[in-house]
Write a protein that holds these residues in place. Structure first.
Motif, PDB file in Angstrom:
ATOM      1  N   GLY A 244      -8.458  -4.455  -1.040  1.00 38.78           N
ATOM      2  CA  GLY A 244      -7.623  -5.438  -1.745  1.00 38.78           C
ATOM      3  C   GLY A 244      -6.142  -5.100  -1.789  1.00 38.78           C
ATOM      4  N   HIS A 245      -5.788  -3.832  -1.548  1.00 36.24           N
ATOM      5  CA  HIS A 245      -4.379  -3.440  -1.616  1.00 36.24           C
ATOM      6  C   HIS A 245      -3.741  -3.300  -0.238  1.00 36.24           C
ATOM      7  CE1 HIS A 245      -5.720  -2.631  -5.683  1.00 36.24           C
ATOM      8  NE2 HIS A 245      -4.453  -2.779  -6.025  1.00 36.24           N
ATOM      9  N   THR A 246      -4.460  -3.630   0.807  1.00 37.92           N
ATOM     10  CA  THR A 246      -3.915  -3.449   2.161  1.00 37.92           C
ATOM     11  C   THR A 246      -2.683  -4.320   2.382  1.00 37.92           C
ATOM     12  OG1 THR A 246      -6.147  -2.987   2.919  1.00 37.92           O
ATOM     13  CG2 THR A 246      -4.514  -3.432   4.621  1.00 37.92           C
ATOM     14  N   SER A 247      -2.745  -5.582   1.881  1.00 41.20           N
ATOM     15  CA  SER A 247      -1.598  -6.469   2.128  1.00 41.20           C
ATOM     16  C   SER A 247      -0.352  -5.964   1.398  1.00 41.20           C
ATOM     17  CB  SER A 247      -1.924  -7.901   1.719  1.00 41.20           C
ATOM     18  OG  SER A 247      -2.315  -7.926   0.373  1.00 41.20           O
ATOM     19  N   VAL A 248      -0.558  -5.312   0.242  1.00 40.76           N
ATOM     20  CA  VAL A 248       0.569  -4.782  -0.527  1.00 40.76           C
ATOM     21  C   VAL A 248       1.236  -3.661   0.282  1.00 40.76           C
ATOM     22  CG1 VAL A 248       1.212  -3.645  -2.702  1.00 40.76           C
ATOM     23  CG2 VAL A 248      -0.658  -5.313  -2.669  1.00 40.76           C
ATOM     24  N   LEU A 249       0.410  -2.798   0.866  1.00 39.35           N
ATOM     25  CA  LEU A 249       0.953  -1.687   1.667  1.00 39.35           C
ATOM     26  C   LEU A 249       1.602  -2.204   2.960  1.00 39.35           C
ATOM     27  CD1 LEU A 249      -1.854   0.929   1.100  1.00 39.35           C
ATOM     28  CD2 LEU A 249       0.578   1.277   0.649  1.00 39.35           C
ATOM     29  N   ALA A 250       0.963  -3.205   3.560  1.00 36.60           N
ATOM     30  CA  ALA A 250       1.502  -3.752   4.820  1.00 36.60           C
ATOM     31  C   ALA A 250       2.909  -4.296   4.594  1.00 36.60           C
ATOM     32  CB  ALA A 250       0.588  -4.853   5.346  1.00 36.60           C
ATOM     33  N   LYS A 251       3.106  -4.890   3.431  1.00 30.98           N
ATOM     34  CA  LYS A 251       4.433  -5.466   3.112  1.00 30.98           C
ATOM     35  C   LYS A 251       5.519  -4.404   3.117  1.00 30.98           C
ATOM     36  CE  LYS A 251       4.155  -9.782   0.873  1.00 30.98           C
ATOM     37  NZ  LYS A 251       3.347 -10.334  -0.155  1.00 30.98           N
ATOM     38  N   THR A 252       5.171  -3.178   2.719  1.00 28.44           N
ATOM     39  CA  THR A 252       6.188  -2.112   2.690  1.00 28.44           C
ATOM     40  C   THR A 252       6.625  -1.759   4.110  1.00 28.44           C
ATOM     41  OG1 THR A 252       4.673  -0.218   2.777  1.00 28.44           O
ATOM     42  CG2 THR A 252       5.126  -1.130   0.586  1.00 28.44           C
ATOM     43  N   ALA A 253       5.809  -2.152   5.095  1.00 23.33           N
ATOM     44  CA  ALA A 253       6.194  -1.919   6.494  1.00 23.33           C
ATOM     45  C   ALA A 253       6.743  -3.211   7.109  1.00 23.33           C
ATOM     46  CB  ALA A 253       4.981  -1.430   7.291  1.00 23.33           C
ATOM     47  N   GLY A 254       6.919  -4.221   6.275  1.00 27.27           N
ATOM     48  CA  GLY A 254       7.491  -5.488   6.753  1.00 27.27           C
ATOM     49  C   GLY A 254       6.478  -6.407   7.417  1.00 27.27           C
ATOM     50  N   ILE A 255       5.183  -6.177   7.160  1.00 24.33           N
ATOM     51  CA  ILE A 255       4.157  -7.026   7.783  1.00 24.33           C
ATOM     52  C   ILE A 255       3.470  -7.878   6.715  1.00 24.33           C
ATOM     53  CG2 ILE A 255       1.921  -7.006   9.001  1.00 24.33           C
ATOM     54  CD1 ILE A 255       2.816  -4.604  10.511  1.00 24.33           C
TER      55      ILE A 255
END
Ligand code: FAD
Ligand code: PYC
Length: 421
Positions: A244-255
């Motif tokens: 559930g937190h993958t999208s949050v982490l992906a955002k920190t890489a600009g994805i």
């Protein structure tokens, strides 16, 4: 750090030996190392998929210098919160290849890990309640059989023979048939996390708990490492498996990943004598049940209708599930429920997972399992390890790339996902 570990063997003899010392001399199942400055590969997320990925990277690809970084405790995410239903009766060829690869690994996992994951092939039944369900399920059974999957149609009489306590006629949505996969079943949720962790640790994987990844650091289109609550840790390859937190982490890489994070709930009853010896799911009324080895009924509900990170879920959802359970199994009416919880599931628009490279060199994602990734744990980990080791997908996960949201080659498994969302 010098790594020298004795492989922990579990057998009747080790149990006997340890009983003489009051079980005080069991070795710790894994170390608790401080993070190094740099690793060749970092896996973010110590659930079953992340730990399994590290295990297969070390075992099958002979890679060293790997860390798994977990913000809480191992298996404390959805791996430890799910209802453990395992099956491979999905509609499309791509999905069947993936989920049955996993089911085959489950069949040998206790022996592969020398750790009992308590995989119990007691069969999984998906109930049909109306004409639409019948058509959809019969179509899926035919598709499954073309792929060599052991799916079959069972009629109401056969359902009653398998589950005598079920009320099939006297309810709002009568039971008119079901699909049944005898090779399906359940397993022990935390055992798979612990088994993978122990064997990965023995091969030198550093498992770092209580360490939150805050940011993925990217420069010139390549990953450099992760900022964590224990400082910066460098790596040129990072696999993110944080449900559930993958999208949050992906955002920190600009994805921006095409995921929604929503609570999904489950609950267990007080323990009772054996009453139901298969797994029964109903997509239409959102209730699924199996009985654990301790005797508790393990019951699951549907997802909340909105995004949230509460790990709790709406009360109305669980109430609906209990109502449906009592209608389907009137005998459960007087039982007490012991505990309830939620997990945050990461849902893709086509109800299929993402196991993929990304546009950033060295950054890989394994996510989007939504309400159904426990069954896929060993298979997903196995092909994700291949993807990271070779910087190229395994043929099984090639269709599950991020590219499909650009090409439009979606793999729509809403019907087989079993929990509507
Ligand atoms: P997780 O086990 O959630 O692991 C991800 C880990 O990442 C977590 O431990 C988390 O703490 C960690 N993490 C997150 N953010 C960070 C960060 N920033 N830094 C470090 N670590 C981080 N599937 C089935 O197949 N059958 C079922 O019967 C079934 N029932 C379900 C019932 C419920 C109530 C729920 C919630 C889910 C259910 N599922 C089921 C889905 C299944 O549980 C998941 O798809 C699967 O367990 C996901 O495993 P995972 O290893 O990817 O994620
Ligand atoms: O995917 O089989 C499944 C499942 C059951 C309960 C939640 N997901």
């Amino acid at each position: 750090m010098l790594i020298s570990f004795v492989k922990k063997k579990y057998s009747i003899f080790t149990i006997l030996k340890n009983s003489f010392s009051d079980n005080a001399n069991w070795k710790k199942m894994w170390r608790n190392p401080e993070p190094k400055k740099n690793y060749d590969i970092i896996i973010v997320g110590g659930g079953g998929h992340g730990l399994g990925t590290a295990y297969y990277l070390a075992k099958e690809h002979k890679l060293k210098n790997i860390a798994v970084i977990e913000k809480g405790w191992l298996g404390g995410g959805n791996t430890g919160r799910n209802t453990t239903i395992i099956r491979s009766n999905y509609l499309w060829d791509e999905s069947v290849h993936l989920y049955d690869h996993s089911l085959k690994l489950w069949e040998n996992l206790s022996s592969d890990l020398n750790y009992n994951v308590m995989f119990s092939q007691r069969g999984v039944m998906n109930l049909a309640h109306n004409e639409h369900d019948i058509k959809e399920m019969k179509r899926r059974i035919s598709a499954n059989r073309l792929n060599g999957i052991d799916s079959k149609w069972v009629n109401p009489k056969e359902i009653k023979d398998l589950v005598p306590i079920m009320n099939i006629n006297n309810l709002r949505y009568p039971v008119v048939g079901a699909s049944f996969q005898p090779r399906g079943g359940v397993a022990r949720h935390d055992a798979i996390a612990w088994g993978f962790a122990m064997r990965a640790d023995e091969m030198g994987v550093d498992i770092i708990q209580n360490c939150e990844v805050k940011n993925i650091k990217v420069e010139s289109g390549k990953v450099l490492g992760v900022e964590t609550s224990k400082g910066f840790i460098g790596s040129e390859k990072i696999g993110v498996v944080a449900s559930g937190h993958t999208s949050v982490l992906a955002k920190t890489a600009g994805i921006n990943l095409p995921l929604q994070s929503r609570p999904l709930q489950a609950l267990v009853s007080e323990p009772i004598k054996p009453l139901i010896n298969t797994v029964v799911m109903s997509n239409a009324v959102h209730a699924y049940v199996s009985q654990s080895d301790k005797g508790e009924l393990v019951i699951g509900a549907g997802t909340d209708g909105y995004n949230s990170f509460t790990q709790r879920g709406g009360y109305n959802i669980i109430e609906d599930t209990i109502r449906a359970m009592v209608e389907l199994y009137p005998i459960f009416g007087k039982m007490k429920m012991l505990r309830q919880w939620g997990g945050i599931v990461d849902i893709c628009p086509d109800a299929s997972p993402i196991i993929s490279k990304s546009e950033i060199q060295g950054l890989y994602f394994n996510c989007g399992w939504g309400t159904g990734g426990f069954k896929a744990t060993p298979g997903s980990a196995n092909v994700f390890a291949h993807t990271i080791a070779n910087d190229n997908p395994h043929k099984i996960n090639a269709p599950f790339s991020l590219e499909r949201f650009v090409s439009g080659k979606l793999i729509d498994e809403h019907g087989a996902a079993a929990v509507a969302h």
